[in-house]
Motif scaffolding. Structure first.
Motif, PDB file in Angstrom:
ATOM      1  N   THR A  97       0.834  -1.202   0.000  1.00 51.88           N
ATOM      2  CA  THR A  97       0.000   0.000   0.000  1.00 51.88           C
ATOM      3  C   THR A  97       0.872   1.257   0.000  1.00 51.88           C
ATOM      4  O   THR A  97       0.435   2.320   0.413  1.00 51.88           O
ATOM      5  CB  THR A  97      -0.956   0.017   1.211  1.00 51.88           C
ATOM      6  OG1 THR A  97      -0.189  -0.048   2.426  1.00 51.88           O
ATOM      7  CG2 THR A  97      -1.921  -1.159   1.161  1.00 51.88           C
TER       8      THR A  97
ATOM      9  N   GLU B 223      -0.554  -4.432   3.949  1.00 49.85           N
ATOM     10  CA  GLU B 223      -0.338  -3.046   4.388  1.00 49.85           C
ATOM     11  C   GLU B 223       1.140  -2.743   4.607  1.00 49.85           C
ATOM     12  O   GLU B 223       1.819  -3.406   5.383  1.00 49.85           O
ATOM     13  CB  GLU B 223      -1.130  -2.788   5.667  1.00 49.85           C
ATOM     14  CG  GLU B 223      -1.214  -1.336   6.044  1.00 49.85           C
ATOM     15  CD  GLU B 223      -2.218  -1.091   7.158  1.00 49.85           C
ATOM     16  OE1 GLU B 223      -2.202   0.018   7.711  1.00 49.85           O
ATOM     17  OE2 GLU B 223      -3.012  -1.999   7.474  1.00 49.85           O
TER      18      GLU B 223
ATOM     19  N   HIS C 207      -7.794  -7.162   2.338  1.00 48.73           N
ATOM     20  CA  HIS C 207      -6.855  -6.336   3.083  1.00 48.73           C
ATOM     21  C   HIS C 207      -6.141  -7.189   4.121  1.00 48.73           C
ATOM     22  O   HIS C 207      -6.792  -7.864   4.929  1.00 48.73           O
ATOM     23  CB  HIS C 207      -7.595  -5.180   3.770  1.00 48.73           C
ATOM     24  CG  HIS C 207      -6.728  -4.396   4.710  1.00 48.73           C
ATOM     25  ND1 HIS C 207      -7.196  -3.895   5.914  1.00 48.73           N
ATOM     26  CD2 HIS C 207      -5.428  -4.041   4.633  1.00 48.73           C
ATOM     27  CE1 HIS C 207      -6.215  -3.266   6.522  1.00 48.73           C
ATOM     28  NE2 HIS C 207      -5.138  -3.336   5.770  1.00 48.73           N
TER      29      HIS C 207
ATOM     30  N   PRO D 103      -5.564   1.788   3.377  1.00 48.95           N
ATOM     31  CA  PRO D 103      -5.715   0.735   2.366  1.00 48.95           C
ATOM     32  C   PRO D 103      -7.060   0.762   1.655  1.00 48.95           C
ATOM     33  O   PRO D 103      -7.150   0.424   0.472  1.00 48.95           O
ATOM     34  CB  PRO D 103      -5.534  -0.552   3.175  1.00 48.95           C
ATOM     35  CG  PRO D 103      -4.674  -0.150   4.324  1.00 48.95           C
ATOM     36  CD  PRO D 103      -5.084   1.253   4.660  1.00 48.95           C
TER      37      PRO D 103
ATOM     38  N   SER E  53       2.297   3.650   4.763  1.00 46.36           N
ATOM     39  CA  SER E  53       1.201   3.800   3.808  1.00 46.36           C
ATOM     40  C   SER E  53       0.765   5.262   3.773  1.00 46.36           C
ATOM     41  O   SER E  53       0.362   5.813   4.803  1.00 46.36           O
ATOM     42  CB  SER E  53       0.014   2.923   4.212  1.00 46.36           C
ATOM     43  OG  SER E  53       0.360   1.564   4.165  1.00 46.36           O
TER      44      SER E  53
END
Length: 237
Positions: A149, A178, A204, A186, A182
């Motif tokens: 991500t 993730e 996810h 997400p 990030s």
């Protein structure tokens, strides 16, 4: 029976974490499982216990010694480089036809849930002529594509999806693992990708602390809810 090839948009994005989480989840659901990591770089005596094949063995409740590693990972190399480069350092190569036959030996077996984990990303070279994409196409398996991500992942992910589609490799699900840094949640990354791939299930995978965080993952349940465990039994299997 469900069979998947676990690949990624690049390296160090969580393929092994995803594979371990799915194998443990399937086993906990009462299925017989088998996980292969046929090719791996950066594996030696000093890091055997933490190597990718050892993690897959742990997720299956198996011993993590050298004989066990060699059973699921015949082509392992010491240098942490692409397989073609790592093999060349040792005067070896990854024999593509043997690699495909090795995988099919397990894929054609009786286990109900089987994963083949690739190495590097979709286009990582295996030898002077073959890439991971060729390997996936030869096995005729649906792919689980792992992406991060991080900033830039949308372009990398859409490129990988287009590349897989160009070779006729179906993608059963995209798994957003993730990243540490990030830039956006997400869910926003998933929404951006979904505009270009509206029918693709996007799962996810949150960051879970510790090297065995995969033991606490609900990824298998998420994949099952997406309806893709049954869909993965099409094709050769």
């Amino acid at each position: 029976m469900s069979r998947f090839f676990v690949t990624a948009t690049g390296t160090e994005l969580g393929k092994t974490f995803v594979s371990a989480a799915l194998l443990q989840g399937a086993q906990a659901a009462g299925l017989t499982v088998a996980g292969l990591k046929p090719v791996a770089s950066g594996v030696d005596d000093g890091n055997l216990a933490n190597s990718d094949p050892a993690v897959l063995l742990a997720a299956q409740g198996l011993e993590q010694d050298w004989p066990a590693v060699k059973r699921i990972c015949p082509w392992h190399f010491t240098a942490a480089l692409s397989p073609d480069m790592a093999a060349a350092r040792e005067g070896r190569r990854v024999p593509f036809d043997d690699l495909v036959r090795f995988c099919r030996g397990t894929l054609d077996g009786p286990d109900e849930f089987v994963l083949v984990e690739g190495v590097g990303g979709v286009m990582a070279p295996l030898d002077e002529r073959h890439t991971v994409l060729d390997w996936m196409a030869a096995l005729d398996l649906p792919a689980l594509l792992v992406a991060g991500t991080y900033l830039g992942t949308i372009s990398h992910t859409l490129t990988a999806l287009a590349t897989l589609a160009g070779r006729g490799v179906p993608v059963a699900a995209l798994i957003l693992s993730e990243s540490i840094d990030s830039p956006v949640p997400p869910v926003e990354t998933a929404a951006a990708i979904r505009r270009f791939a509206p029918d693709l299930p996007i799962l996810h995978l949150p960051r879970l602390a510790g090297p065995e965080g995969w033991r606490r993952s609900a990824l298998y349940a998420d994949l099952t809810r997406s309806g893709r465990t049954a869909a993965a039994s099409t094709g050769r299997h």
